[in-house]
Design a protein around this motif. Structure first.
Motif, PDB file in Angstrom:
ATOM      1  N   PHE A  86       0.826  -1.211   0.000  1.00 43.96           N
ATOM      2  CA  PHE A  86       0.000   0.000   0.000  1.00 43.96           C
ATOM      3  C   PHE A  86       0.856   1.256   0.000  1.00 43.96           C
ATOM      4  O   PHE A  86       1.941   1.288   0.572  1.00 43.96           O
ATOM      5  CB  PHE A  86      -0.931  -0.003   1.217  1.00 43.96           C
ATOM      6  CG  PHE A  86      -1.835  -1.185   1.242  1.00 43.96           C
ATOM      7  CD1 PHE A  86      -3.071  -1.145   0.630  1.00 43.96           C
ATOM      8  CD2 PHE A  86      -1.425  -2.377   1.837  1.00 43.96           C
ATOM      9  CE1 PHE A  86      -3.895  -2.252   0.621  1.00 43.96           C
ATOM     10  CE2 PHE A  86      -2.245  -3.490   1.829  1.00 43.96           C
ATOM     11  CZ  PHE A  86      -3.484  -3.430   1.220  1.00 43.96           C
ATOM     12  N   GLN A  87       0.293   2.276  -0.632  1.00 46.27           N
ATOM     13  CA  GLN A  87       0.999   3.550  -0.755  1.00 46.27           C
ATOM     14  C   GLN A  87       1.387   4.107   0.629  1.00 46.27           C
ATOM     15  O   GLN A  87       2.524   4.469   0.854  1.00 46.27           O
ATOM     16  CB  GLN A  87       0.086   4.524  -1.482  1.00 46.27           C
ATOM     17  CG  GLN A  87       0.802   5.671  -2.115  1.00 46.27           C
ATOM     18  CD  GLN A  87      -0.149   6.460  -3.006  1.00 46.27           C
ATOM     19  OE1 GLN A  87      -1.197   5.977  -3.431  1.00 46.27           O
ATOM     20  NE2 GLN A  87       0.208   7.675  -3.290  1.00 46.27           N
ATOM     21  N   ASN A  88       0.384   4.173   1.524  1.00 46.48           N
ATOM     22  CA  ASN A  88       0.699   4.508   2.911  1.00 46.48           C
ATOM     23  C   ASN A  88       0.749   3.172   3.620  1.00 46.48           C
ATOM     24  O   ASN A  88      -0.226   2.451   3.604  1.00 46.48           O
ATOM     25  CB  ASN A  88      -0.381   5.356   3.563  1.00 46.48           C
ATOM     26  CG  ASN A  88      -0.942   6.366   2.603  1.00 46.48           C
ATOM     27  OD1 ASN A  88      -0.189   7.083   1.964  1.00 46.48           O
ATOM     28  ND2 ASN A  88      -2.261   6.378   2.466  1.00 46.48           N
ATOM     29  N   VAL A  89       1.861   2.893   4.243  1.00 44.43           N
ATOM     30  CA  VAL A  89       2.052   1.578   4.852  1.00 44.43           C
ATOM     31  C   VAL A  89       0.836   1.184   5.690  1.00 44.43           C
ATOM     32  O   VAL A  89       0.359   1.968   6.502  1.00 44.43           O
ATOM     33  CB  VAL A  89       3.297   1.606   5.758  1.00 44.43           C
ATOM     34  CG1 VAL A  89       3.534   0.262   6.377  1.00 44.43           C
ATOM     35  CG2 VAL A  89       4.503   2.057   4.959  1.00 44.43           C
ATOM     36  N   ARG A  90       0.324  -0.009   5.440  1.00 45.20           N
ATOM     37  CA  ARG A  90      -0.821  -0.469   6.233  1.00 45.20           C
ATOM     38  C   ARG A  90      -0.530  -1.854   6.791  1.00 45.20           C
ATOM     39  O   ARG A  90      -1.075  -2.847   6.329  1.00 45.20           O
ATOM     40  CB  ARG A  90      -2.089  -0.483   5.381  1.00 45.20           C
ATOM     41  CG  ARG A  90      -2.654   0.912   5.179  1.00 45.20           C
ATOM     42  CD  ARG A  90      -3.827   0.892   4.260  1.00 45.20           C
ATOM     43  NE  ARG A  90      -5.061   0.521   4.927  1.00 45.20           N
ATOM     44  CZ  ARG A  90      -6.251   0.554   4.312  1.00 45.20           C
ATOM     45  NH1 ARG A  90      -6.331   0.925   3.056  1.00 45.20           N
ATOM     46  NH2 ARG A  90      -7.348   0.209   4.962  1.00 45.20           N
ATOM     47  N   LEU A  91       0.315  -1.873   7.796  1.00 42.93           N
ATOM     48  CA  LEU A  91       0.621  -3.146   8.447  1.00 42.93           C
ATOM     49  C   LEU A  91      -0.409  -3.424   9.527  1.00 42.93           C
ATOM     50  O   LEU A  91      -1.175  -2.549   9.908  1.00 42.93           O
ATOM     51  CB  LEU A  91       1.995  -3.050   9.100  1.00 42.93           C
ATOM     52  CG  LEU A  91       3.183  -3.021   8.137  1.00 42.93           C
ATOM     53  CD1 LEU A  91       4.435  -2.659   8.901  1.00 42.93           C
ATOM     54  CD2 LEU A  91       3.345  -4.360   7.454  1.00 42.93           C
ATOM     55  N   PHE A  92      -0.387  -4.657  10.036  1.00 41.89           N
ATOM     56  CA  PHE A  92      -1.136  -4.940  11.249  1.00 41.89           C
ATOM     57  C   PHE A  92      -0.216  -4.521  12.400  1.00 41.89           C
ATOM     58  O   PHE A  92       0.655  -5.278  12.826  1.00 41.89           O
ATOM     59  CB  PHE A  92      -1.506  -6.410  11.337  1.00 41.89           C
ATOM     60  CG  PHE A  92      -2.335  -6.875  10.176  1.00 41.89           C
ATOM     61  CD1 PHE A  92      -3.538  -6.265   9.884  1.00 41.89           C
ATOM     62  CD2 PHE A  92      -1.907  -7.907   9.364  1.00 41.89           C
ATOM     63  CE1 PHE A  92      -4.317  -6.678   8.814  1.00 41.89           C
ATOM     64  CE2 PHE A  92      -2.677  -8.326   8.287  1.00 41.89           C
ATOM     65  CZ  PHE A  92      -3.873  -7.714   8.008  1.00 41.89           C
ATOM     66  N   GLY A  93      -0.408  -3.288  12.871  1.00 43.30           N
ATOM     67  CA  GLY A  93       0.554  -2.675  13.781  1.00 43.30           C
ATOM     68  C   GLY A  93       0.696  -3.384  15.113  1.00 43.30           C
ATOM     69  O   GLY A  93       1.765  -3.375  15.716  1.00 43.30           O
ATOM     70  N   ASP A  94      -0.379  -4.025  15.583  1.00 44.12           N
ATOM     71  CA  ASP A  94      -0.320  -4.689  16.878  1.00 44.12           C
ATOM     72  C   ASP A  94       0.124  -6.146  16.775  1.00 44.12           C
ATOM     73  O   ASP A  94       0.020  -6.895  17.731  1.00 44.12           O
ATOM     74  CB  ASP A  94      -1.693  -4.632  17.581  1.00 44.12           C
ATOM     75  CG  ASP A  94      -1.995  -3.238  18.106  1.00 44.12           C
ATOM     76  OD1 ASP A  94      -1.034  -2.482  18.310  1.00 44.12           O
ATOM     77  OD2 ASP A  94      -3.169  -2.915  18.301  1.00 44.12           O
ATOM     78  N   MET A  95       0.549  -6.550  15.592  1.00 47.35           N
ATOM     79  CA  MET A  95       1.088  -7.904  15.465  1.00 47.35           C
ATOM     80  C   MET A  95       2.594  -7.809  15.258  1.00 47.35           C
ATOM     81  O   MET A  95       3.090  -6.814  14.747  1.00 47.35           O
ATOM     82  CB  MET A  95       0.499  -8.595  14.238  1.00 47.35           C
ATOM     83  CG  MET A  95      -0.910  -9.059  14.373  1.00 47.35           C
ATOM     84  SD  MET A  95      -1.219 -10.171  12.973  1.00 47.35           S
ATOM     85  CE  MET A  95      -2.944  -9.953  12.781  1.00 47.35           C
ATOM     86  N   THR A  96       3.285  -8.867  15.618  1.00 47.42           N
ATOM     87  CA  THR A  96       4.722  -8.864  15.367  1.00 47.42           C
ATOM     88  C   THR A  96       4.956  -9.004  13.866  1.00 47.42           C
ATOM     89  O   THR A  96       4.051  -9.374  13.106  1.00 47.42           O
ATOM     90  CB  THR A  96       5.422 -10.030  16.073  1.00 47.42           C
ATOM     91  OG1 THR A  96       4.952 -11.239  15.491  1.00 47.42           O
ATOM     92  CG2 THR A  96       5.146 -10.020  17.558  1.00 47.42           C
ATOM     93  N   ALA A  97       6.183  -8.709  13.461  1.00 46.37           N
ATOM     94  CA  ALA A  97       6.536  -8.822  12.049  1.00 46.37           C
ATOM     95  C   ALA A  97       6.254 -10.236  11.553  1.00 46.37           C
ATOM     96  O   ALA A  97       5.665 -10.439  10.491  1.00 46.37           O
ATOM     97  CB  ALA A  97       8.001  -8.464  11.854  1.00 46.37           C
TER      98      ALA A  97
END
Lengths: 258, 239, 344, 317
Positions: A86-97
């Motif tokens: 995604f253009q603006n990073v959309r990670l699952f922030g509350d999960m580990t890498a």
């Protein structure tokens, strides 16, 4: 002739009074790195959104590996083999890498809730495999040392890399990268270029949106240029760079010429 | 009315989008910021109009630091922004959109007709469509509406964000002619543009932005044939 | 403010396996002996004005914990705001009440039926509504809770306003009687149910379903683009939560012996939601803590008893404004190893 | 099921349905106003309604000392009680709404926390309101004096055209059109619409976002208060939990018409009022709220944007 992996036929996307995509025809061949460029508002991200099923086409069709994507749910399109960043990073922030990548790789897993509950052999095997594979992907992107850190706590560059690792976790045939180098410094861009080449060498096909021309010129096999919702060029990087239409789209034409 | 940006830094989430830029817009000038996508042009404008928070640095308007003034009060000070793309109110008529442009003006009622005539004079098309919903206009007409609407506030400084975006060439030339005209009526203009040719022909001075930094400042005319411009957009090795 | 959960997690991660097993075992022993704590004179303050400490441990504390854990799967884990959770509790309770009074089935035989019915209604409600955006879902579930109550109120089989009386106690388990005079045994039963639920949640959390729920909660659009079949997992979450609510209802009916529609109002849903939110959405220990506090304190302090719901309302506002993640928030931590590496 | 009822009472059901529907319309505007600017459901709106019904009782009995009898008021007494109580009700709920916004929404919005958080804090606010009322009123129903004569002005197709009903219908319609005009024609109203279309561009126009949001809550509250007053003149009794069912119904009406859409709320409210009255006549009044719920689910399923959803872009608040 190389084999076409995905093909957009006369794709039109209309929002209110504005045509974001106007009868666009384009394709990506198997095994190539294809770049999608164009001025702001040309419709590049819209292309990603129609391919991944976020928008329903106004008209036209998209065929992937010879079959029409029309009406497929977004998760099924992913399962068929298209993944994106995604253009603006959309990670699952509350999960580990690591969990971020494993979540994506779950798309091809078979075990369900009961398997998870009772720890059936298949569920355990799948969990083991996913974990190993996720570590391997993180390693590949050079961020395995971040495996146990939360997505939101990663430095920006690693967040972008993690997004790519997560997309690869779904085992895509086509990888869509939306401005992967945004906010990168020259050294990071260089490293990213190498990574993209390595991704291709592993057998993935890549379609990327990017603004950094030197990055694109260095790695793409072909460049497609959009302007005003229309395809205005589709050629080798060198030719595109000197195409008067492309230069005009980017730099504009002198006032007296119009 | 002089606008001065001093060592401005802006963060967008984790990314430092603007990495300490400084530039000046003198009264009566058209100054343009040019550069490729992602260079930070739009963020710069949004920070000046107050939509983005300043991380550090100053925005001096007529010598006063306005970096902590809320966005809606900056309009009253005389800074108006015409937003990128289709930043109009789609469910309102053209006329209503224009009226919104004067939302906070003191002499709103008295000046209204005068200013409407001024905007209609610049964009006769808008008069024809006055009672049509903004969302049904074409891309070019929406752009005209956005510019016209920001003029209704009688700004001292007008911030224009990519007025040529998504427009056909004929329309682009037209819009830029009008921008010059507005400037001649005494409005200072800060123009963000990807269409460097047009912008450089119309502006007095220009700054080239690259990934959040000002890399070059010059008289606009001097940059017209400068390879640095082309490089900023099309990368090295273009020729 | 310090994050207690992280502190606890650090401690836990520092231990080796035998140490952990010893700790868990010791903890279980302490907890199962809790009912006897009220018997000594120095701890008699534990008894509340209205009920004995042993009874309070079963209801409300044990029941609240059980239901809060169930609702936590829905709200905390998957981010679906369910305001009609009481409906599943009511379905479980009435299933037990009706079947044990009108047939020869006993509580334990009714249990799977109650759970199945609650789950089924969860699926039926979920199928059409889980496609909706969060706030619509909240209203629809709220309406559903109300509908179930109205249906109960207006049906003859449920006894209308009067409810169902003389529900039989459950048969003895392992020779231990379950009746009014043996609250301790009820406590142990509820404790076993709580442990089962915790075990289930932990299993799910570290495996595929937990990841899917977590992904849906954090960013539904991205989750679906990463291939998560979101509707399926939402329905699972919803119906598992419902099942736990149903189980709690069955045991509740068997304990209180008389049930009536006014025990199943919207307030119960809010109360359980408060437990989840107060303790810390998505975190088992937070939820257990929240449920314990909100169940016990209003019982103990008499003047709060009447204003109990009022206090809950305030708790919701204050906690959301000051600590939107609750007292013991969900995982903010990273494994000890990860943090060591970063600081190194 | 008793369909024969409908034939005989058709017009009287139409009239009572219309009146109930218009009360729904006014309450649903409380949801619609807030939804327009925040894209959030104002969960506390039902309790804001309840507060105003209590305010009506207080004004009529506490302030004006009218005894609770079935003797209606007349002349000047009627006039000042009617007007003053209406104003008091509107102010009570308008202020409550503004306070709810500050307490339950503002801080969370400034922080950018997720929707779930503000939803839960609004539920909290709604519980605080209803529980305070419960404790203060000892859970007892509160009666209000009779204001208007319940006599018939005449008959129309078997329906009693009662003074009170007609007054409620007319006043509610007038209020609705006043708001409709306000939103479409005035400067503030246009600001409300602008914010609902784009927060960022509204700021560029010089609109103070916090103020506009407060105003949306205020107007929503005022209308809900008016609804409460009409409700009290008609039904003359309230209780701490009166808002629950009415709130749910009004919300359904808002969704039915396409939430965030003023005219939609009008059609949705009237439609729901009619359906409810007819359903109550046919299948029994205890199933009223079940009907509402079933309609809500059906609408959300079939047309998630509401029956008048298409118009949203044009006349969104």
């Amino acid at each position: 002739m190389s084999e076409k992996l995905i093909e957009l036929n006369n794709v039109t996307m209309q929002f209110g009074g504005v045509r974001a995509l106007d009868e666009v025809n384009l394709h990506v061949n198997k095994g190539e790195i294809c770049a999608l460029i164009g001025p702001n508002g040309a419709g590049k991200t819209t292309i990603f959104n129609v391919i991944t099923g976020v928008y329903q086409l106004t008209s036209g069709s998209i065929s992937f590996q010879g079959s029409d994507l029309k009406g497929l749910k977004r998760n099924i399109i992913t399962k068929r083999g298209i993944a994106r960043t995604f253009q603006n990073v959309r990670l699952f922030g509350d999960m580990t890498a690591l969990e971020n990548v494993i979540t994506a790789s779950d798309v091809h897993k078979k075990s369900g809730l009961l398997g998870a509950l009772f720890g059936t052999p298949r569920s355990r095997r799948e969990e083991r495999e996913s974990k190993a594979r996720a570590h391997e992907l993180l390693e590949f992107l050079g961020i395995d040392h971040r495996a146990d850190q939360l997505g939101k706590n990663l430095p920006y560059g690693d967040q972008r890399r993690l997004e790519i690792a997560r997309a690869l976790g779904t085992e895509p045939k086509l990888l869509l990268l939306d401005e992967p180098a945004a906010g990168f410094n020259p050294a990071e861009k260089k490293a990213l270029a190498e990574t993209i080449l390595k991704i291709r060498d592993r057998g993935y096909t890549v379609l990327l949106i990017e603004h950094d021309m030197s990055l694109i010129m260095g790695i793409s096999d072909r460049v497609i240029v959009l302007d005003f919702g229309q395809k205005i060029a589709d050629d080798l990087p060198r030719n595109v760079q000197n195409d008067p239409k492309v230069i005009a789209a980017y730099l504009g034409v002198p006032a007296d010429a119009s | 009315m002089r606008l001065e940006i001093k060592d401005l830094r802006v963060h967008y989430g984790k990314i430092e989008a603007i990495k300490g830029i400084s530039f000046v817009v003198n009264e009566g000038e058209i100054v343009t910021l040019i550069g490729a996508n992602g260079a930070g042009k739009t963020t710069t404008l949004k920070t000046i109009s107050g939509l983005r928070k300043v991380s550090s640095g100053q925005i001096l308007f007529d010598g006063e630091d306005i970096s902590n003034v809320p966005a809606h009060e900056r309009v009253d000070l005389g800074i108006s922004q015409s937003p990128e793309g289709r930043g109009i109110f789609p469910g309102m008529t053209v006329l209503e959109n224009l009226e919104m442009g004067k939302y906070n003006r003191k002499n709103r009622k008295i000046e209204m007709n005068e200013d409407l005539e001024m905007v209609y004079g610049l964009f006769p098309r808008l008069k024809e469509r006055a009672f049509q919903a903004g969302g049904t206009l074409s891309g070019g007409e929406q752009q005209m509406l956005a510019i016209g609407r920001s003029l209704m506030a009688r700004p001292k400084v007008l911030l224009l964000d990519e007025p040529s975006m998504g427009l056909a060439p004929q329309m682009i030339a037209n819009i830029f002619r009008i921008i010059t005209q507005i400037n001649k009526q005494g409005v200072t203009i800060l123009l963000v543009e990807q269409n460097a040719q047009q912008a450089l022909q119309r502006a007095h001075r220009a700054y080239i932005l690259e990934t959040g930094n000002v890399v070059k400042e010059a008289k606009a005319a001097d940059l017209l044939n400068d390879p640095a411009v082309r490089e900023a957009y099309l990368g090295t090795g273009a020729h | 403010m310090i994050n207690l959960r992280d502190k606890g997690a650090d401690l836990w991660e520092g231990w080796n396996r035998p140490k952990r097993i010893t700790f868990v075992f010791a903890l279980l022993v302490v907890i199962s002996l809790l009912p006897f704590a009220g018997n000594f004179s120095f701890s008699s303050f534990l008894n509340t004005p209205s009920a004995s400490y042993q009874d309070v441990l079963v209801y409300p504390i044990g029941m609240f914990i059980l239901m809060a854990l169930g609702l936590n799967i829905v709200v905390g884990k998957s981010g679906l705001l369910d305001l009609g959770y009481v409906a599943f509790f009511a379905i479980g309770a009435y299933t037990d009440a009706i079947l044990t009074t009108k047939t020869h089935l006993n509580t334990w035989q009714v249990m799977p039926i109650g759970i199945a019915l609650a789950m089924l209604s969860g699926v039926l409600l979920g199928l059409p509504t889980l496609r909706l955006r969060g706030d619509y879902l909240a209203i629809v579930t709220l309406g559903f809770g109300e509908i179930v109550r109205i249906v109960i109120l207006n049906s003859s089989i449920t006894g209308g306003t009067n409810g169902v009386a003389s529900i039989p106690n459950p048969p003895s388990v392992l020779g231990q009687k379950l009746d009014l005079n043996h609250s301790v045994n009820f406590f142990w039963i509820v404790l076993v149910m709580i442990l089962l639920v915790i075990w289930m949640i932990r299993r799910f959390t570290v495996r595929r379903p937990g990841r899917a729920w977590e992904a849906i909660r954090q960013d539904e659009d991205v989750a679906i683009l990463m291939g998560v079949p979101i509707l399926r997992y939402k329905i699972w979450s919803f119906s598992i939560g419902a099942a736990i609510g149903g189980a709690a209802g069955v045991i509740f009916a068997a304990k209180v012996l008389v049930i009536a529609p006014d025990m199943f109002t919207f307030n119960v849903s809010v109360l359980i939601l408060s437990c989840v939110v107060f303790g810390g959405m998505g975190n088992i220990w937070g939820v257990v803590f929240g449920a314990t506090m909100l169940a016990y304190v209003p019982q103990r302090i008499r003047f709060i008893t009447n204003a109990r719901e009022l206090v809950f309302g305030l708790v919701l506002i204050i906690v959301m404004n000051l600590r939107p993640d609750g007292i013991l928030p969900r995982k903010k931590r990273e494994k000890l190893s990860a943090r060591k590496e970063k600081s190194a | 099921m008793n369909f024969s009822v409908v034939g005989g009472q058709f017009w009287s059901l139409m009239l009572s349905g219309l009146m109930l529907g218009l009360i729904y319309v006014l309450i649903s505007l409380g949801y619609t106003m807030v939804y327009g600017v925040l894209r959030l459901i104002n969960f506390a709106n039902s309790e804001i309604f309840m507060v105003a019904t209590f305010a009506a009782v207080w004004a009529e009995t506490g302030l004006f000392h009218h005894p609770i009898t079935s003797q209606p008021l007349h002349g000047f007494k009627l006039f000042y009680t009617f007007v003053a109580t209406l104003i008091i009700c509107m102010l009570a709920s308008g202020l409550t709404a503004v306070v709810v916004e500050v307490v339950a929404y503002r801080r969370l919005r400034a922080r950018g926390t997720n929707r779930l958080a503000s939803l839960i804090s609004a539920i909290g606010a709604s519980i605080v309101l209803s529980e305070s009322a419960r404790i203060l009123s000892h859970s007892r129903p509160q009666q209000s004096p009779r204001l208007l004569e319940k006599t018939s002005l005449g008959e129309f197709g078997g329906a009693n055209l009662r003074v009170d009903t007609i007054l409620v219908v007319v006043s509610a319609l007038l209020l609705f059109f006043a708001v409709d005009r306000f939103v479409n024609k005035t400067r503030l109203g246009k600001a409300l619409r602008a914010v609902s279309m784009s927060e960022e561009n509204s700021k560029l126009m010089g609109i103070n976002l916090n103020r506009v949001i407060s105003i949306a809550f205020l107007i929503g509250g005022l209308l809900t208060g008016a609804a409460a007053f009409f409700f009290m003149t008609e039904y003359e009794s309230t209780k701490y939990n009166v808002g629950f069912n009415l709130g749910l119904a009004a919300f359904t009406a808002a969704v039915l018409g396409g939430i965030g859409n003023l005219r939609g709320a009008l059609y949705g409210g009237i439609a729901l009022g009619l359906v409810e009255e007819f359903a109550a006549a046919v299948i029994g009044s205890q199933w009223k709220s079940v009907t509402v719920f079933v309609i809500l689910v059906l609408v959300l399923l079939v047309k998630p944007n509401g029956l008048f959803g298409e118009a949203i872009q044009q006349s969104r608040v």
